[in-house]
Scaffold this active site. Structure first.
Site, PDB file in Angstrom:
ATOM      1  N   GLU A  47       1.173   8.882 -12.476  1.00 38.73           N
ATOM      2  CA  GLU A  47       0.589   7.634 -12.963  1.00 38.73           C
ATOM      3  C   GLU A  47       0.054   7.784 -14.385  1.00 38.73           C
ATOM      4  O   GLU A  47       0.229   6.899 -15.222  1.00 38.73           O
ATOM      5  CB  GLU A  47      -0.531   7.170 -12.025  1.00 38.73           C
ATOM      6  CG  GLU A  47      -0.050   6.645 -10.684  1.00 38.73           C
ATOM      7  CD  GLU A  47       0.807   5.400 -10.820  1.00 38.73           C
ATOM      8  OE1 GLU A  47       0.563   4.585 -11.729  1.00 38.73           O
ATOM      9  OE2 GLU A  47       1.743   5.245 -10.003  1.00 38.73           O
ATOM     10  N   TYR A 132      -6.502   0.231 -12.314  1.00 38.95           N
ATOM     11  CA  TYR A 132      -5.081   0.225 -11.961  1.00 38.95           C
ATOM     12  C   TYR A 132      -4.644   1.581 -11.416  1.00 38.95           C
ATOM     13  O   TYR A 132      -4.003   1.664 -10.355  1.00 38.95           O
ATOM     14  CB  TYR A 132      -4.215  -0.155 -13.161  1.00 38.95           C
ATOM     15  CG  TYR A 132      -2.746  -0.014 -12.849  1.00 38.95           C
ATOM     16  CD1 TYR A 132      -2.063  -1.028 -12.196  1.00 38.95           C
ATOM     17  CD2 TYR A 132      -2.061   1.162 -13.164  1.00 38.95           C
ATOM     18  CE1 TYR A 132      -0.717  -0.888 -11.866  1.00 38.95           C
ATOM     19  CE2 TYR A 132      -0.721   1.313 -12.838  1.00 38.95           C
ATOM     20  CZ  TYR A 132      -0.061   0.280 -12.183  1.00 38.95           C
ATOM     21  OH  TYR A 132       1.253   0.439 -11.853  1.00 38.95           O
ATOM     22  N   ASP A 150       0.449  -5.207 -12.282  1.00 40.93           N
ATOM     23  CA  ASP A 150       0.782  -4.735 -13.623  1.00 40.93           C
ATOM     24  C   ASP A 150       1.617  -5.807 -14.314  1.00 40.93           C
ATOM     25  O   ASP A 150       1.792  -6.916 -13.796  1.00 40.93           O
ATOM     26  CB  ASP A 150       1.496  -3.377 -13.574  1.00 40.93           C
ATOM     27  CG  ASP A 150       2.877  -3.453 -12.934  1.00 40.93           C
ATOM     28  OD1 ASP A 150       3.273  -4.543 -12.439  1.00 40.93           O
ATOM     29  OD2 ASP A 150       3.588  -2.427 -12.933  1.00 40.93           O
TER      30      ASP A 150
END
Length: 307
Positions: A47, A132, A150
Site C-alpha cells: 500500500e 485510506y 479512492d
C-alpha cells in the site's frame, strides 16, 4: 424500498449489483502478488509503495523489498539509510514514505509486541498510516475494513449511479453498497473495476463490465467523471532532486554544500537560480522529514544522512 435504495442513488436490486461485481472479479482479475497474502506487513508495504505509483511498477520493488526485509522485525532492525536508499534506487517517490514505513515497523514491535492492530482506527496509530492506508490494510489483511474510497471508486460511483462529486456522499454510498463482512473481496473488486473497466477512457464492453445493466453512463454515453489529480512529471521535479541528494549522501557520507550541488544538477551555480539558496531549501525539506542532517561550520554548510 430497500435500505440501499434509500441512499437515493443505488438500484433496488442492490444484491444483484453486489453479486455481479464479486463474480466478475473472482472470474478474472489482475494477478498482483500482494493479493495472495493476508500478512499485514506485506500488505502495508504494498500500500505504501502503491501511493502515486503504477501497480505494474510496484511488483518488482515489492518482491525485492520483502526478499531483503521479509518480516516486520527485520525491517524494524534495518538501518534507515538502507531503507531510504532502496526507495530511491527503485524510484518509489517521496523518500519520507520509506522513513515512515521504517518507523511504523519499529512501532509495531515496541508498542504492539510485534502484532499489527486489526482495525482501521488502530492501524492509523502507526507512523505515516492515514485513513485510506489503514482501511486498506484492515480490509486486505484482516477482512475487517470499511468501504475503500479512492479515485477509481469515486469514478465508478459517479458514472454508474450518478453520485455527486462530494467526499461525504461517495463514502456514504460506498459504505451502503459494500456487503457486510466482505471488505477484502469487495474493496479489491470495486478498485479493480475502476482500474480495468472504468478508467478515464472506459472499456465497458472490452472488460465486460458487470455493471452495464445499471450504469447511467453506459446508458447515456456520458462518461464524464470528477477530475483526478495527476502526478507531476518526475524528470526535473523536486522529487527527482530529493532522490539524487539521498543517493549522493548515502554513498559519500558528509558532503559540503557546493560539492553536493554540482553533483545534484549540472546547471548548479552557487549564486544562480539553482544554487545555494535552492539547494539549502531542498536540504531543509529533507531535514524536516528526518532524512538529512544539515550543519553549518566555519562559514560552510555540510549535509549527511541521519542515522
Amino acid at each position: 424500498m430497500t435500505e440501499a435504495s434509500a441512499e437515493g442513488y443505488l438500484p433496488d436490486d442492490v444484491e444483484r449489483v453486489r453479486e455481479a461485481l464479486v463474480e466478475w472479479y473472482e472470474n478474472d482479475h489482475r494477478e498482483y502478488p500482494w493479493r495472495k497474502t493476508t500478512d499485514p506487513y506485506a500488505v502495508l508495504v504494498s500500500e505504501v509503495m502503491s501511493q502515486q505509483t503504477q501497480l505494474d511498477r510496484v511488483v518488482d520493488a515489492w518482491e525485492a523489498f520483502l526478499d531483503r526485509w521479509p518480516t516486520v522485525e527485520t525491517l524494524a532492525e534495518a538501518d534507515r539509510a538502507d531503507v531510504v536508499g532502496f526507495w530511491t534506487d527503485h524510484s518509489l517517490g517521496y523518500n519520507n514514505r520509506a522513513k515512515y514505513l521504517h518507523e511504523a515497523a519499529r512501532q509495531v514491535l515496541e508498542a504492539y509486541g510485534g502484532q499489527f492492530p486489526r482495525d482501521p482506527d488502530g492501524l492509523q496509530e502507526l507512523m505515516g498510516v492515514g485513513p485510506y492506508t489503514a482501511n486498506a490494510v484492515a480490509s486486505f489483511a484482516f477482512d475487517n475494513g470499511d468501504a475503500v474510497v479512492d479515485t477509481n471508486v469515486k469514478r465508478v460511483l459517479y458514472r454508474a449511479f450518478d453520485v455527486p462529486d462530494e467526499d461525504s456522499e461517495f463514502e456514504r454510498v460506498a459504505g451502503a453498497l459494500m456487503p457486510d463482512g466482505k471488505s477484502r473481496v469487495w474493496n479489491n473488486a470495486i478498485m479493480e473495476l475502476g482500474g480495468v473497466a472504468c478508467e478515464k477512457t472506459p472499456a465497458c464492453d472490452g472488460a465486460a463490465c458487470p455493471w452495464r445493466e445499471w450504469c447511467l453512463a453506459y446508458e447515456t454515453g456520458d462518461f464524464t467523471a470528477p477530475d483526478v489529480p495527476t502526478q507531476p512529471e518526475f524528470e526535473g521535479s523536486r522529487r527527482q532532486f530529493r532522490g539524487r541528494v539521498i543517493s549522493i549522501l548515502r554513498d559519500g557520507g558528509e558532503v559540503e554544500l557546493d560539492a553536493l550541488g554540482s553533483r545534484v544538477r549540472v546547471d548548479y551555480v552557487p549564486e544562480g537560480q539553482y544554487g545555494r539558496e535552492w539547494l539549502r531549501g531542498l536540504l531543509d525539506d529533507l531535514a524536516d522529514d528526518g532524512l538529512v542532517h544539515v550543519a553549518d561550520r566555519e562559514g560552510e554548510t555540510f549535509a549527511r544522512l541521519r542515522e
